[in-house]
Design a protein around this motif. Structure first.
Motif, PDB file in Angstrom:
ATOM      1  N   GLN A 296      26.092  50.007  48.156  1.00 30.91           N
ATOM      2  CA  GLN A 296      25.258  50.185  49.444  1.00 30.91           C
ATOM      3  C   GLN A 296      25.439  48.727  50.189  1.00 30.91           C
ATOM      4  OE1 GLN A 296      21.419  50.956  47.845  1.00 30.91           O
ATOM      5  NE2 GLN A 296      21.576  53.224  48.161  1.00 30.91           N
ATOM      6  N   THR A 297      25.963  47.814  49.349  1.00 29.45           N
ATOM      7  CA  THR A 297      26.254  46.661  49.879  1.00 29.45           C
ATOM      8  C   THR A 297      27.730  46.284  50.242  1.00 29.45           C
ATOM      9  OG1 THR A 297      25.895  45.350  47.892  1.00 29.45           O
ATOM     10  CG2 THR A 297      24.047  45.729  48.983  1.00 29.45           C
ATOM     11  N   ALA A 298      28.346  45.321  50.763  1.00 27.30           N
ATOM     12  CA  ALA A 298      29.621  44.885  50.821  1.00 27.30           C
ATOM     13  C   ALA A 298      29.655  43.524  51.567  1.00 27.30           C
ATOM     14  CB  ALA A 298      30.290  46.153  51.289  1.00 27.30           C
ATOM     15  N   ARG A 299      30.879  42.926  51.544  1.00 27.55           N
ATOM     16  CA  ARG A 299      31.244  41.884  52.413  1.00 27.55           C
ATOM     17  C   ARG A 299      32.694  42.228  53.006  1.00 27.55           C
ATOM     18  NH1 ARG A 299      29.669  36.502  51.939  1.00 27.55           N
ATOM     19  NH2 ARG A 299      28.704  36.824  49.854  1.00 27.55           N
ATOM     20  N   SER A 300      32.326  42.027  54.341  1.00 29.27           N
ATOM     21  CA  SER A 300      33.627  42.097  55.041  1.00 29.27           C
ATOM     22  C   SER A 300      34.103  40.859  55.800  1.00 29.27           C
ATOM     23  CB  SER A 300      33.466  43.049  56.251  1.00 29.27           C
ATOM     24  OG  SER A 300      32.535  42.619  57.152  1.00 29.27           O
ATOM     25  N   MET A 301      34.961  40.511  56.574  1.00 28.75           N
ATOM     26  CA  MET A 301      35.603  39.386  57.081  1.00 28.75           C
ATOM     27  C   MET A 301      34.695  39.070  58.176  1.00 28.75           C
ATOM     28  SD  MET A 301      39.728  40.133  56.910  1.00 28.75           S
ATOM     29  CE  MET A 301      40.178  38.347  56.700  1.00 28.75           C
ATOM     30  N   GLY A 302      34.252  39.808  58.834  1.00 37.32           N
ATOM     31  CA  GLY A 302      33.139  39.227  60.209  1.00 37.32           C
ATOM     32  C   GLY A 302      33.662  39.937  61.296  1.00 37.32           C
ATOM     33  N   MET A 303      33.331  39.731  62.348  1.00 41.65           N
ATOM     34  CA  MET A 303      33.420  40.572  63.799  1.00 41.65           C
ATOM     35  C   MET A 303      34.361  39.555  64.792  1.00 41.65           C
ATOM     36  SD  MET A 303      29.382  41.862  64.115  1.00 41.65           S
ATOM     37  CE  MET A 303      29.853  43.220  65.337  1.00 41.65           C
ATOM     38  N   ASP A 304      35.026  38.619  64.313  1.00 46.48           N
ATOM     39  CA  ASP A 304      35.803  38.007  65.064  1.00 46.48           C
ATOM     40  C   ASP A 304      37.286  38.434  64.901  1.00 46.48           C
ATOM     41  OD1 ASP A 304      37.400  35.910  66.538  1.00 46.48           O
ATOM     42  OD2 ASP A 304      35.675  34.477  66.608  1.00 46.48           O
ATOM     43  N   LYS A 305      37.747  39.258  65.665  1.00 45.93           N
ATOM     44  CA  LYS A 305      39.221  39.719  65.404  1.00 45.93           C
ATOM     45  C   LYS A 305      40.286  38.530  65.157  1.00 45.93           C
ATOM     46  CE  LYS A 305      42.615  42.846  67.322  1.00 45.93           C
ATOM     47  NZ  LYS A 305      43.681  41.928  67.628  1.00 45.93           N
ATOM     48  N   LYS A 306      40.229  37.538  66.168  1.00 40.05           N
ATOM     49  CA  LYS A 306      41.149  36.348  65.906  1.00 40.05           C
ATOM     50  C   LYS A 306      41.007  35.508  64.625  1.00 40.05           C
ATOM     51  CE  LYS A 306      43.074  32.564  68.700  1.00 40.05           C
ATOM     52  NZ  LYS A 306      42.727  31.739  70.151  1.00 40.05           N
ATOM     53  N   THR A 307      39.946  35.224  64.486  1.00 44.87           N
ATOM     54  CA  THR A 307      39.481  34.597  63.364  1.00 44.87           C
ATOM     55  C   THR A 307      39.860  35.333  61.973  1.00 44.87           C
ATOM     56  OG1 THR A 307      37.579  33.367  64.215  1.00 44.87           O
ATOM     57  CG2 THR A 307      37.619  33.405  61.717  1.00 44.87           C
ATOM     58  N   ASN A 308      39.525  36.527  62.001  1.00 43.18           N
ATOM     59  CA  ASN A 308      40.203  37.405  60.942  1.00 43.18           C
ATOM     60  C   ASN A 308      41.444  37.426  60.339  1.00 43.18           C
ATOM     61  OD1 ASN A 308      37.379  37.884  60.560  1.00 43.18           O
ATOM     62  ND2 ASN A 308      37.616  39.928  61.333  1.00 43.18           N
ATOM     63  N   GLU A 309      42.265  37.455  61.590  1.00 42.39           N
ATOM     64  CA  GLU A 309      43.668  37.521  61.398  1.00 42.39           C
ATOM     65  C   GLU A 309      44.566  36.244  60.933  1.00 42.39           C
ATOM     66  OE1 GLU A 309      44.923  39.070  65.093  1.00 42.39           O
ATOM     67  OE2 GLU A 309      43.874  41.120  64.938  1.00 42.39           O
ATOM     68  N   ASN A 310      43.404  34.866  60.792  1.00 37.99           N
ATOM     69  CA  ASN A 310      44.145  33.895  60.509  1.00 37.99           C
ATOM     70  C   ASN A 310      43.428  33.074  59.147  1.00 37.99           C
ATOM     71  OD1 ASN A 310      45.969  32.699  62.978  1.00 37.99           O
ATOM     72  ND2 ASN A 310      44.268  33.932  63.684  1.00 37.99           N
ATOM     73  N   TYR A 311      42.889  34.236  58.480  1.00 37.82           N
ATOM     74  CA  TYR A 311      42.750  33.643  57.001  1.00 37.82           C
ATOM     75  C   TYR A 311      42.285  34.920  56.151  1.00 37.82           C
ATOM     76  CZ  TYR A 311      37.371  35.420  56.990  1.00 37.82           C
ATOM     77  OH  TYR A 311      36.655  36.066  56.723  1.00 37.82           O
ATOM     78  N   ASN A 312      42.439  34.585  54.997  1.00 36.96           N
ATOM     79  CA  ASN A 312      42.230  35.325  53.844  1.00 36.96           C
ATOM     80  C   ASN A 312      40.663  35.334  53.208  1.00 36.96           C
ATOM     81  OD1 ASN A 312      44.840  36.111  54.214  1.00 36.96           O
ATOM     82  ND2 ASN A 312      45.601  35.122  52.337  1.00 36.96           N
ATOM     83  N   LEU A 313      39.777  36.357  53.236  1.00 32.24           N
ATOM     84  CA  LEU A 313      38.748  36.313  52.760  1.00 32.24           C
ATOM     85  C   LEU A 313      39.072  36.403  50.882  1.00 32.24           C
ATOM     86  CD1 LEU A 313      35.594  36.666  52.570  1.00 32.24           C
ATOM     87  CD2 LEU A 313      35.923  39.062  52.632  1.00 32.24           C
ATOM     88  N   THR A 314      38.635  34.977  50.357  1.00 33.29           N
ATOM     89  CA  THR A 314      39.171  34.693  49.009  1.00 33.29           C
ATOM     90  C   THR A 314      37.919  34.520  48.032  1.00 33.29           C
ATOM     91  OG1 THR A 314      41.236  33.856  50.088  1.00 33.29           O
ATOM     92  CG2 THR A 314      40.741  33.500  47.827  1.00 33.29           C
ATOM     93  N   TRP A 315      38.326  35.044  46.818  1.00 28.81           N
ATOM     94  CA  TRP A 315      37.229  34.799  45.703  1.00 28.81           C
ATOM     95  C   TRP A 315      38.331  34.159  44.618  1.00 28.81           C
ATOM     96  CZ3 TRP A 315      37.027  39.195  48.577  1.00 28.81           C
ATOM     97  CH2 TRP A 315      35.801  39.680  49.134  1.00 28.81           C
ATOM     98  N   ASP A 316      37.539  33.127  43.755  1.00 28.53           N
ATOM     99  CA  ASP A 316      38.373  32.681  42.636  1.00 28.53           C
ATOM    100  C   ASP A 316      37.484  32.704  41.341  1.00 28.53           C
ATOM    101  OD1 ASP A 316      41.085  31.322  43.383  1.00 28.53           O
ATOM    102  OD2 ASP A 316      39.878  30.623  45.039  1.00 28.53           O
ATOM    103  N   PHE A 317      38.194  33.222  40.385  1.00 25.07           N
ATOM    104  CA  PHE A 317      37.489  33.570  39.033  1.00 25.07           C
ATOM    105  C   PHE A 317      38.425  32.903  37.985  1.00 25.07           C
ATOM    106  CE2 PHE A 317      36.625  36.858  41.698  1.00 25.07           C
ATOM    107  CZ  PHE A 317      35.424  36.908  41.687  1.00 25.07           C
ATOM    108  N   GLN A 318      37.836  31.754  37.294  1.00 26.79           N
ATOM    109  CA  GLN A 318      38.483  31.050  36.203  1.00 26.79           C
ATOM    110  C   GLN A 318      38.627  31.988  34.901  1.00 26.79           C
ATOM    111  OE1 GLN A 318      36.777  27.349  33.702  1.00 26.79           O
ATOM    112  NE2 GLN A 318      38.057  26.741  35.377  1.00 26.79           N
ATOM    113  N   VAL A 319      39.713  32.010  34.301  1.00 23.24           N
ATOM    114  CA  VAL A 319      40.079  32.931  33.251  1.00 23.24           C
ATOM    115  C   VAL A 319      40.835  32.067  32.335  1.00 23.24           C
ATOM    116  CG1 VAL A 319      39.846  35.053  34.371  1.00 23.24           C
ATOM    117  CG2 VAL A 319      41.864  34.010  34.336  1.00 23.24           C
TER     118      VAL A 319
END
Length: 453
Positions: A296-319
């Motif tokens: 029922q919850t999520a994360r998306s990149m946002g509503m700015d088309k130009k911004t979205n096309e110029n970055y990667n939505l990224t998470w980092d996890f140490q293993v």
């Protein structure tokens, strides 16, 4: 991760066993509410002489004089209460079983896949306050921990007590033996544990002979068979809040943490929330994969088309290096505009390698409000002497082939896979560790400017 119903079945003959096995499998059928997993639901309060009641209502059995505990009378372990009160639940953290010699618990469980959760509270205990808590833990043939010290784990988590979760399969006719052993050759080293939880799980919740992608491999197909043990590294409710164990699906008592502290690139991302959507689960495994709150919850990149096309939505996890990891990504389209194939298509990168070039949640799931998960395997090869590295999860839109320049993720899990029956990380340097003082967890700094949609 505490269970309100502490039922343990000691099966005495094959007819009872067959009946309960059939009952268990029928219990897994989807009904209006999430069913409870009835078999092998053990919560053991180690070091306690009396039954304990956790804050969530679950009852923990005392291990003093327990039939589960196998002791050498010449090297008997001790039970003790901590010299300082834990900030979280008193049960099972307030008491511990400790020993400078090896000790073993023997659980006569049914065969099948199990959760094993070990509870640790690094503190001062009478007769052990100045000793060194470096030890190993084995479950049947699997090494779960080696040269393990609980204090750094608690400090890293910003907590005074914590849980290590594992999954493994118990073969027909086996008992589940869990052995704690101080590291040999170190004066005054000891082993300890505050609580042990064992819970059955659906047979194919994580184990499957169906192929899934091996990221970066020429073979590009992998499966997870029951002879592999797993260690939970991360279980994340992306875009949502912490989900407590008692709110997990089918009373499996999994914890789901927020993703805020793992975001490394989000400029900005958007938090999605839809608690009125009617989720439709297509099969049992999807239904048990995560609670409703994850989908029922999520994360998306946002509503700015130009911004979205110029970055990667990224998470980092140490293993830990030198291991292969199962990465499970949970998806569910919960925004009304996203209803058909091609509306939202995006890349998925895992450890900087392409896992999916045309991720389309509607195509995978069958529609808006249909949860689905996708499994991937990735090996973290060693780099020099680095003991730990990052697994990155990154999303990027495909505007040339989709309606919306966006990407979405609802949840994720990362498991370490055993290597030759071993899950233990590379051994740390053995140095005396002073028990940490109780500290209030510091507020997490969020690296993104989140928009709630």
């Amino acid at each position: 991760m505490r269970n309100a119903i502490n039922k343990y079945f000691c099966l005495q003959n094959s007819s009872i066993f067959l009946f309960l096995s059939l009952l268990f499998h029928h219990t897994l059928l989807i009904s209006g509410n999430s069913p409870s997993l009835l078999i092998d639901n053990i919560t053991l309060d180690c070091g306690s002489a009396s039954e304990g009641h956790a804050r969530d209502g679950r009852i923990w059995t005392a291990d003093a004089n327990s039939t589960f505990l196998l002791l050498d009378p010449t090297n008997a372990s001790k039970i003790s209460s901590t010299l300082k009160s834990p900030m979280n639940d008193a049960v099972p953290y307030i008491t511990a079983r400790l020993s400078r010699f090896e000790f073993t618990y023997v659980f006569p469980v049914t065969f099948g896949t199990k959760f094993i959760r070990l509870y640790f509270y690094p503190s001062s205990y009478p007769d052990f306050s100045s000793s060194i808590p470096f030890f190993s833990v084995k479950a049947n043939r699997y090494t779960l921990l080696s040269n393990f010290s609980s204090a750094p784990n608690a400090q890293d988590a910003g907590l005074d007590g914590f849980v290590k979760e594992f999954c493994l399969n118990v073969e027909d006719g086996e008992t589940l033996n869990i052995t704690f052993a101080p590291i040999p050759g170190v004066t005054d080293a000891y082993a300890f544990v505050n609580g042990i939880e064992i819970a059955s799980m659906p047979t194919k919740l994580y184990y499957t002979d169906e192929g899934f992608k091996f990221v970066g491999s020429w073979n590009n197909e992998s499966s997870l068979e029951s002879n592999t043990a797993l260690e939970l590294m991360y279980r994340i409710n992306v875009g949502g809040q912490f989900i407590e164990p008692q709110n997990d699906t089918a009373r499996m008592f999994r914890s789901w943490n927020s993703d805020d502290e793992y975001l490394s690139i989000a400029k900005p991302s958007a938090l999605l929330y839809n608690n009125t959507i009617q989720l439709i689960y297509r099969n049992n495994m999807t239904h048990f994969a995560a609670p409703d709150g994850v989908y029922q919850t999520a994360r998306s990149m946002g509503m700015d088309k130009k911004t979205n096309e110029n970055y990667n939505l990224t998470w980092d996890f140490q293993v830990d290096s030198k291991f292969t990891y199962l990465v499970r990504l949970h998806f569910c389209e919960i925004q009304p505009p996203i209803t058909k194939t091609g509306d939202r298509i995006f890349y998925i990168y895992i450890a900087t390698q392409i896992a999916e070039s045309k991720a389309d949640v509607i195509e995978w799931s069958g529609g808006n409000g249909f949860p689905v998960f996708k499994d991937y395997a990735v090996t973290i090869e060693p780099k020099g002497n680095e003991r730990v590295q990052n697994i990155s999860i990154a999303l990027h839109p495909r505007p040339e082939i989709s309606v919306y320049s966006d990407a979405i993720l609802n949840g994720l899990e990362i498991f370490k896979l055993s290597n030759a029956d071993n899950l233990a990380a590379p051994n740390p340097d053995i140095t005396p560790i002073n028990p940490p003082t109780a500290a209030t967890p510091s507020p997490k700094s969020t690296k993104s400017n989140n928009n709630l949609v």
